[in-house]
Design a protein around this motif. Sequence first.
Motif, PDB file in Angstrom:
ATOM      1  N   CYS A 291     -10.072   0.514 -22.894  1.00 30.03           N
ATOM      2  CA  CYS A 291      -9.502   1.769 -23.410  1.00 30.03           C
ATOM      3  C   CYS A 291      -7.988   1.684 -23.339  1.00 30.03           C
ATOM      4  N   PHE A 292      -7.334   2.155 -24.354  1.00 30.98           N
ATOM      5  CA  PHE A 292      -5.875   2.289 -24.328  1.00 30.98           C
ATOM      6  C   PHE A 292      -5.459   3.253 -25.427  1.00 30.98           C
ATOM      7  N   THR A 324      -1.581  -0.378  -9.389  1.00 32.35           N
ATOM      8  CA  THR A 324      -1.873  -0.388 -10.822  1.00 32.35           C
ATOM      9  C   THR A 324      -2.493  -1.721 -11.211  1.00 32.35           C
ATOM     10  N   ASN A 325      -3.345  -1.684 -12.242  1.00 39.22           N
ATOM     11  CA  ASN A 325      -3.983  -2.911 -12.734  1.00 39.22           C
ATOM     12  C   ASN A 325      -3.185  -3.551 -13.861  1.00 39.22           C
ATOM     13  N   ASN A 342      -1.072   1.641 -20.653  1.00 37.74           N
ATOM     14  CA  ASN A 342      -2.125   2.486 -20.069  1.00 37.74           C
ATOM     15  C   ASN A 342      -3.515   1.874 -20.214  1.00 37.74           C
ATOM     16  N   ARG A 343      -3.591   0.608 -20.584  1.00 39.88           N
ATOM     17  CA  ARG A 343      -4.901  -0.046 -20.734  1.00 39.88           C
ATOM     18  C   ARG A 343      -5.606  -0.135 -19.389  1.00 39.88           C
ATOM     19  N   ASN A 344      -6.932  -0.187 -19.468  1.00 39.34           N
ATOM     20  CA  ASN A 344      -7.714  -0.126 -18.231  1.00 39.34           C
ATOM     21  C   ASN A 344      -8.346  -1.450 -17.836  1.00 39.34           C
ATOM     22  N   ASP A 345      -8.269  -2.467 -18.692  1.00 40.35           N
ATOM     23  CA  ASP A 345      -8.938  -3.734 -18.388  1.00 40.35           C
ATOM     24  C   ASP A 345      -8.080  -4.877 -18.926  1.00 40.35           C
ATOM     25  N   GLN A 381     -11.170   3.616 -27.534  1.00 37.73           N
ATOM     26  CA  GLN A 381     -11.987   4.243 -26.510  1.00 37.73           C
ATOM     27  C   GLN A 381     -13.309   3.491 -26.453  1.00 37.73           C
TER      28      GLN A 381
END
Length: 586
Positions: A291-292, A324-325, A342-345, A381
């Motif tokens: 997601c970003f 933070t990742n 802001n990406r999650n992976d 998403q």
Amino acid sequence: MVKEEIYNPLNKYRELYKAKFLEVAARTFEELAAASGVDLSENKATCDEIRNQNTALEQIVSNQSSWRFFCGYSYFLFVAGVIVCWIIISKDFQSLGLGYDANVKLLISVIAVCIGLLCLLFLKIHPKLKSISKERESLDAKIQELTNLAWQQMEPLNRLYDWDVFARMMSETVPKLEFDPFFTTQRLADLKRIYGWDDSFNDNRSVLYSHSGLINGNPFVLCRTKKMEMGAKTYYGHKTIHWTERRRNAQGQMETIQRSETLTASYTAPYPEYFEKTRLIYGNTAAPDLCFDRTKNTFGGAPGSLSYKLRLKRLKRKAEKENTNFVLMQNEDFEVLFNTANRNDEQQYRLLFTPLAQESMLDLLNDEEEGYGDDFDFSKQKMINFIVADHIQSIEFDMNPEKYRHWDFEYAKSNFSQLNAEYFRALYFCLAPLLCVPMYQQIRPKEDIYGYDDKPKSAFWEHEALANFWGETNFRHPQCVTENILKTSQEDFGDGSGVITVSAYGYRAVPRIYYERKWGGDGKMHTVPVEWYEYLSVVGSGTIQINEDSKDDSALSPAERQTHIANRLCSVGGSGVYRRHIASRL
């Protein structure tokens, strides 16, 4: 058909697709013209005569304007002469200082000029204006008659334009791209089942138009929606007060002073606001958990500029934080310009945006000659992607064939090519951010590979688009004073026909008065009224009869396709609106 890979959509457009689409558009128009049987020489002669008559009309209009100015100027001189005569007669001749005889001569001269002007006006100017007016009316009637004749000559061609002509041309230009005849329930179900689409997107939204299809087997929907959001509006009220004051003047004497003041009060109340937006929705199973959200850059920072350095500094500071990742990529230009911290992976992100994808995306973001530069938001998403590009917001992508129809063959030919080239460029560069990602082109769902057996049916997106195309005025509540959000439900009769029930959600306005207490300059408290409106929801309704035809007419000739459309219309009583394979009437 071989679906060539598109690793750099900007270069592909510049080197291949731009010229190829113009060739496809020219060939498509030639096929339509040949199938129509329009007599080109006859239409050209009629159009040439229309242009000649318009040139003559412009000369007449110019001549008429000159005579009208001359007429107005003559009336001005006449009125001025009458005023001079009145001044001479109403005053004592001696007081004018010219002498009695000179004043008499002046009066006689002015009267003579006024009489001459009247003769000129009624014997020359007005007859001339009347003659010019008749000539203009005759020429207008002749031009209208010729234009009607030209429309009749072009009617066989104008009938052949249909809603899907652009989609067919784009698919022929970019084989990787396929359009559906209409947005089907099967396509919508796949978006939900495979890609996790959520129908909550349609809450408080109405679809104005939608075009669905596949990009190398993965589904997309280009849609324009109207959404209602409850905002706020501030109302103002005013009250003027008056009072008197006693004070001493400069001489030490008491005097009464009249004073006044306008008191202003305000009241903020809920107010329904409506927004339209065109977006591209795309499903792909690549990087299924990623997601970003990225928004177009407004800082305008080129590499090396102060804004660029500040943005890069913030990204590095975020990457250094332990909680933070986010891990900064080696390609700093891409990180700054694409701006998706802001990406999650990180693993799936790097799998998606390879060095090749980064290079293609940077080319796209930095180009404003062939494309539109950095004018788009890109949100992912999980398996649903959203592209919202600025340049596509102002373009009517409903593909209404009325835009192609004209009475002049040469103009229609030029307009067909120019308008569709604009459509192609706009849609292509809306898709381009997705085409920059090689993995999006390498993954195809099994449903696309093996195909579908079910007979397709139109989804409620198409029904809402059909209702909006027909016009919300046909469904709105009598007391509604706002725009409407149209929603639909369908009753299927099982033979391809059915009834769509349209609900029009809007608001009526009820006048209210709010009273606010304000101190005045007189030292007293005053009540200031503010008139405002309370918006209460109302629901209108109506029905549309439909007859769906799932027959794919993409392989038909222009003449056969027109017969297919005509038969479809006749199947619901011989009248109605045809829109993307659905015929309808109220």
